[in-house]
Design a protein around this motif. Sequence first.
Motif, mmCIF file in Angstrom:
data_model
loop_
_atom_site.group_PDB
_atom_site.id
_atom_site.type_symbol
_atom_site.label_atom_id
_atom_site.label_comp_id
_atom_site.label_asym_id
_atom_site.label_seq_id
_atom_site.Cartn_x
_atom_site.Cartn_y
_atom_site.Cartn_z
ATOM 1 N N ARG A 266 14.158 17.255 53.108
ATOM 2 C CA ARG A 266 14.993 17.214 51.900
ATOM 3 C C ARG A 266 14.347 16.372 50.812
ATOM 4 O O ARG A 266 14.485 16.656 49.631
ATOM 5 C CB ARG A 266 16.382 16.638 52.214
ATOM 6 N N GLU A 267 13.670 15.314 51.211
ATOM 7 C CA GLU A 267 13.047 14.421 50.236
ATOM 8 C C GLU A 267 11.771 15.036 49.684
ATOM 9 O O GLU A 267 10.940 15.559 50.425
ATOM 10 C CB GLU A 267 12.719 13.071 50.880
ATOM 11 N N HIS A 268 11.636 14.982 48.368
ATOM 12 C CA HIS A 268 10.371 15.385 47.759
ATOM 13 C C HIS A 268 9.289 14.409 48.215
ATOM 14 O O HIS A 268 9.577 13.227 48.459
ATOM 15 C CB HIS A 268 10.505 15.358 46.235
ATOM 16 N N ILE A 276 14.514 13.251 40.486
ATOM 17 C CA ILE A 276 14.883 14.392 41.312
ATOM 18 C C ILE A 276 15.781 13.930 42.454
ATOM 19 O O ILE A 276 15.587 12.840 43.016
ATOM 20 C CB ILE A 276 13.632 15.108 41.879
ATOM 21 N N VAL A 279 16.427 17.530 47.884
ATOM 22 C CA VAL A 279 16.509 18.976 47.669
ATOM 23 C C VAL A 279 17.400 19.585 48.747
ATOM 24 O O VAL A 279 17.020 19.665 49.917
ATOM 25 C CB VAL A 279 15.112 19.616 47.689
ATOM 26 N N ASN A 363 13.631 19.098 37.039
ATOM 27 C CA ASN A 363 12.981 19.184 38.339
ATOM 28 C C ASN A 363 13.882 19.781 39.416
ATOM 29 O O ASN A 363 13.413 20.488 40.311
ATOM 30 C CB ASN A 363 12.513 17.794 38.783
ATOM 31 N N ASP A 364 15.184 19.493 39.359
ATOM 32 C CA ASP A 364 16.107 20.019 40.364
ATOM 33 C C ASP A 364 16.208 21.538 40.271
ATOM 34 O O ASP A 364 16.203 22.232 41.298
ATOM 35 C CB ASP A 364 17.488 19.386 40.185
ATOM 36 N N GLU A 367 12.937 23.144 41.727
ATOM 37 C CA GLU A 367 12.864 23.229 43.187
ATOM 38 C C GLU A 367 13.858 24.257 43.727
ATOM 39 O O GLU A 367 13.606 24.888 44.765
ATOM 40 C CB GLU A 367 13.116 21.857 43.816
ATOM 41 N N PHE A 383 9.632 23.408 51.253
ATOM 42 C CA PHE A 383 8.486 23.154 50.385
ATOM 43 C C PHE A 383 7.333 24.087 50.739
ATOM 44 O O PHE A 383 6.723 24.707 49.862
ATOM 45 C CB PHE A 383 8.047 21.697 50.491
ATOM 46 N N ASP A 408 4.760 22.285 45.085
ATOM 47 C CA ASP A 408 6.179 22.212 44.743
ATOM 48 C C ASP A 408 6.421 23.061 43.510
ATOM 49 O O ASP A 408 5.496 23.679 42.968
ATOM 50 C CB ASP A 408 6.636 20.758 44.537
ATOM 51 N N SER A 410 8.201 21.750 40.801
ATOM 52 C CA SER A 410 8.496 20.859 39.679
ATOM 53 C C SER A 410 7.268 20.220 39.057
ATOM 54 O O SER A 410 7.300 19.811 37.898
ATOM 55 C CB SER A 410 9.438 19.741 40.146
ATOM 56 N N ASN A 413 4.469 16.628 42.465
ATOM 57 C CA ASN A 413 3.482 16.388 43.516
ATOM 58 C C ASN A 413 2.084 16.278 42.897
ATOM 59 O O ASN A 413 1.586 17.219 42.274
ATOM 60 C CB ASN A 413 3.512 17.534 44.534
#
Length: 523
Positions: A266-268, A276, A279, A363-364, A367, A383, A408, A410, A413
Amino acid sequence: MLEPKVWQLTAGSAVLGLVLAAGAVALAGPWDSGQRKAERDWAAAQGRTGGAPHGAGRPRTPAPAPSAAGVLKELGAPAESLSASAGLPADLRKSLGPLLDSPDLGPAPAASVVDVATGKQLFGERADRPMTPASTIKIATAVAALSALGPDHRIPTTVVTAKGTTDDKHKSDKIDGSKTDEGDGGSGDGTAPKNPTAPKGDRGTAPDPKPGAEAPTVITLVGGGDATLDRDRLGTLARDTARALRDRGVHRVTLRFDVSLYSGAREHPIGPNDNIAPVTALMAGQGRLDDSAADSFGGPAPRSGDPAGDAADVFAAQLRERGLTVSRTPAKGTAPQNADRLAVTYSRPVSALVERMLTNSDNDIAESLVRQTAIERGRPASFAGAQQAVQAELTEQKLPVAGSLLRDGSGLNRHDRITTHLLTALLARAAHPDRPELRPVLTGLPVAGFSGTLQGRFTDADATTGSGLIRAKTGTLTGVNSLAGTVVGPGGRLLAFAFLAEKAPTPDTAQRALDHLSAELVS
């Protein structure tokens, strides 16, 4: 010859007509990114196709608007005239080269300028060198999503229940109501948790009903991946859910929330960050813990560690406000396969989501869109799955993806890689008369000096010529600055450009240098 009074009446009628026309335009406002909101809202309301198959039977895509080449062809002008110098410097290297060599852009920036009508590259410097794109990668995200999903697709958020399922019977559905890895879920009263990053543990329960009382019916809030879901639409969903339950004679419920659509981390990779939220397939207000959730322009904000649990808590509170008894604190679960749909709310069309993502560098949404692309192409909504799906979508369109690495959607990365050649090819493809479904890629780009992430730029004397004439996506990470977009150059030619800079000494001077580069295409 007309008498004086006739002339006065004629002139008066013309003025009155202009006034009425101006009034109609004003009433249709306000304007947003070059398009009246009233027009866009009307277009968005035509046909609700979210969650529908994308094969035969989906709404016909809009016919392409006449292109400059087509218009001039009908007038008898040769198409080759669009490739003439048209006032541009005979050698762009002489005008852009010294600007690209500015130390403000780091040791080896890359550049590409393309004539959109012909696809011919007018200027290139390290154009095939893969570099960190930052948020300009959202152009690739937009093209892939619009191509795979179509501009009319909407993302659903649903509430379901299984026929005759009560809380006791639901224990056999393999739903763990006591533990969840979704972070802290809040207080259940519609407010955000005080410690959003705390481990979840037990979300808590309410007392069971008294003997003989109505057994709670289990309902599930199913996240579809809509990163623009807010409290208002959750409220509408709660209203429709409450009405459907009352029609069934149901007044007590146990609420679950289903985020199984997404998989993987879940974490970028950037880690917890104000830019962000985690996710997840369910969130409200993008997990923001301040009032910026109501601001369509977003921006950095403290984020919840459990946006899905928080959204479920808000939804539970809204159900209570509408007269239902929610017997337990919402817990994560999976909707039963034989579920009946009680209510649904849809996002705005993907075309509008793309515009908002690009204008505000959201960014949200980015993704979310790459995961929707992955789902459409039969890949995991993770991802890794999103990277594979976007790469495959662009490859299928025969775009120059060699060397690209899209980790990604957004651009957060730092291991993302893209070329200026690909960025200008994406923009040219979005402008092609045969691809009208991609047009939101261009209309969503911020306008220099006026909107989105370009609102405060192009103010220096050497860049003001680009104000109002350049539309471009920005990109900024520490040491990385980028700009890619379109400009109408002298003679009316549409040009696509992309500039990528790494190891820039300071972001402010790098941005000014990029603004100056793109503004040079106007002069």
